[in-house]
Scaffold this motif. Structure first.
Motif, PDB file in Angstrom:
ATOM      1  N   CYS A  15      -3.568   3.605   2.301  1.00 50.82           N
ATOM      2  CA  CYS A  15      -2.113   4.246   2.120  1.00 50.82           C
ATOM      3  C   CYS A  15      -1.252   3.759   1.522  1.00 50.82           C
ATOM      4  O   CYS A  15      -0.438   4.201   0.491  1.00 50.82           O
ATOM      5  CB  CYS A  15      -1.802   4.974   3.452  1.00 50.82           C
ATOM      6  SG  CYS A  15      -3.110   6.017   4.081  1.00 50.82           S
ATOM      7  N   SER A  16      -0.973   2.239   2.088  1.00 52.47           N
ATOM      8  CA  SER A  16       0.025   1.568   1.285  1.00 52.47           C
ATOM      9  C   SER A  16      -0.134   1.278   0.033  1.00 52.47           C
ATOM     10  O   SER A  16       0.828   1.117  -0.823  1.00 52.47           O
ATOM     11  CB  SER A  16       0.436   0.424   2.237  1.00 52.47           C
ATOM     12  OG  SER A  16      -0.777  -0.572   1.965  1.00 52.47           O
ATOM     13  N   ARG A  18      -1.663   2.948  -2.047  1.00 56.72           N
ATOM     14  CA  ARG A  18      -1.258   4.380  -2.871  1.00 56.72           C
ATOM     15  C   ARG A  18      -0.152   4.671  -3.023  1.00 56.72           C
ATOM     16  O   ARG A  18       0.263   5.180  -3.934  1.00 56.72           O
ATOM     17  CB  ARG A  18      -2.230   5.529  -2.211  1.00 56.72           C
ATOM     18  CG  ARG A  18      -3.629   5.817  -2.410  1.00 56.72           C
ATOM     19  CD  ARG A  18      -4.076   7.242  -1.604  1.00 56.72           C
ATOM     20  NE  ARG A  18      -5.387   7.430  -2.239  1.00 56.72           N
ATOM     21  CZ  ARG A  18      -6.074   8.278  -1.642  1.00 56.72           C
ATOM     22  NH1 ARG A  18      -5.359   9.002  -0.811  1.00 56.72           N
ATOM     23  NH2 ARG A  18      -7.309   8.434  -1.950  1.00 56.72           N
ATOM     24  N   THR A  19       0.663   4.403  -1.887  1.00 55.75           N
ATOM     25  CA  THR A  19       2.171   4.392  -2.104  1.00 55.75           C
ATOM     26  C   THR A  19       2.752   3.880  -3.151  1.00 55.75           C
ATOM     27  O   THR A  19       3.767   4.104  -3.929  1.00 55.75           O
ATOM     28  CB  THR A  19       2.832   4.046  -0.760  1.00 55.75           C
ATOM     29  OG1 THR A  19       2.461   5.063   0.442  1.00 55.75           O
ATOM     30  CG2 THR A  19       4.268   4.423  -0.759  1.00 55.75           C
ATOM     31  N   GLU A  20       2.381   2.773  -3.268  1.00 60.96           N
ATOM     32  CA  GLU A  20       2.962   1.587  -4.501  1.00 60.96           C
ATOM     33  C   GLU A  20       2.461   1.976  -5.697  1.00 60.96           C
ATOM     34  O   GLU A  20       3.186   1.922  -6.752  1.00 60.96           O
ATOM     35  CB  GLU A  20       2.138  -0.090  -4.131  1.00 60.96           C
ATOM     36  CG  GLU A  20       2.646  -0.471  -2.901  1.00 60.96           C
ATOM     37  CD  GLU A  20       2.102  -1.950  -2.794  1.00 60.96           C
ATOM     38  OE1 GLU A  20       1.154  -2.331  -3.706  1.00 60.96           O
ATOM     39  OE2 GLU A  20       2.146  -2.357  -1.566  1.00 60.96           O
ATOM     40  N   ALA A  22       1.775   5.440  -6.582  1.00 67.06           N
ATOM     41  CA  ALA A  22       2.183   6.863  -6.768  1.00 67.06           C
ATOM     42  C   ALA A  22       3.639   6.818  -7.606  1.00 67.06           C
ATOM     43  O   ALA A  22       4.533   5.958  -7.430  1.00 67.06           O
ATOM     44  CB  ALA A  22       2.502   7.494  -5.453  1.00 67.06           C
ATOM     45  N   GLU A  44       0.828  10.427  -3.721  1.00 64.62           N
ATOM     46  CA  GLU A  44       0.266   9.754  -2.480  1.00 64.62           C
ATOM     47  C   GLU A  44      -0.662  10.016  -1.875  1.00 64.62           C
ATOM     48  O   GLU A  44      -1.530   9.354  -1.017  1.00 64.62           O
ATOM     49  CB  GLU A  44       1.436   9.332  -1.363  1.00 64.62           C
ATOM     50  CG  GLU A  44       2.549   8.457  -1.929  1.00 64.62           C
ATOM     51  CD  GLU A  44       3.796   8.467  -1.158  1.00 64.62           C
ATOM     52  OE1 GLU A  44       3.657   8.652   0.211  1.00 64.62           O
ATOM     53  OE2 GLU A  44       4.649   8.010  -1.480  1.00 64.62           O
TER      54      GLU A  44
END
Length: 102
Positions: A15-16, A18-20, A22, A44
């Motif tokens: 998840c982290s 993906r956040t970076e 997105a 995300e």
């Protein structure tokens, strides 16, 4: 219990990352008909879309070491490489595109 902890850790790391990644990315394609702008949006939640000349093409994406994999609705997989904060994709039928983060 150990398996649950490792699974949760793996999900948090995914998840982290993906956040970076997105966000919105833009590329220019120089073809026989002239220059065409392409916009790629990565969400995300792993969904995404390409916008090319008013056409919207949805896809899903996932992380891999050093890049990402784009999974199109028709089953194709396009591998992207990270170059700094940008993404280089070798799109079938189009060629290599450098999507710059905006």
């Amino acid at each position: 219990m150990k398996k649950i902890v490792w699974l949760m850790l793996a999900l948090c790391l995914a998840c982290s990352n993906r956040t970076e990644l997105a966000g919105r990315y833009e590329a220019l394609h120089h073809g026989p008909g002239g220059e065409i702008a392409a916009v790629m949006t990565l969400a995300e939640d792993g969904s995404g879309k390409w916008e090319i000349e008013g056409e919207v093409l949805p896809f899903s994406w996932s992380m891999e070491p050093g890049g990402l994999r784009v999974h199109t609705r028709d089953g194709a997989v396009v591998v992207g490489l990270m170059e700094g904060g940008d993404v280089r994709l070798d799109v079938p039928g189009v060629g290599k595109l450098l999507f710059r983060r905006r």
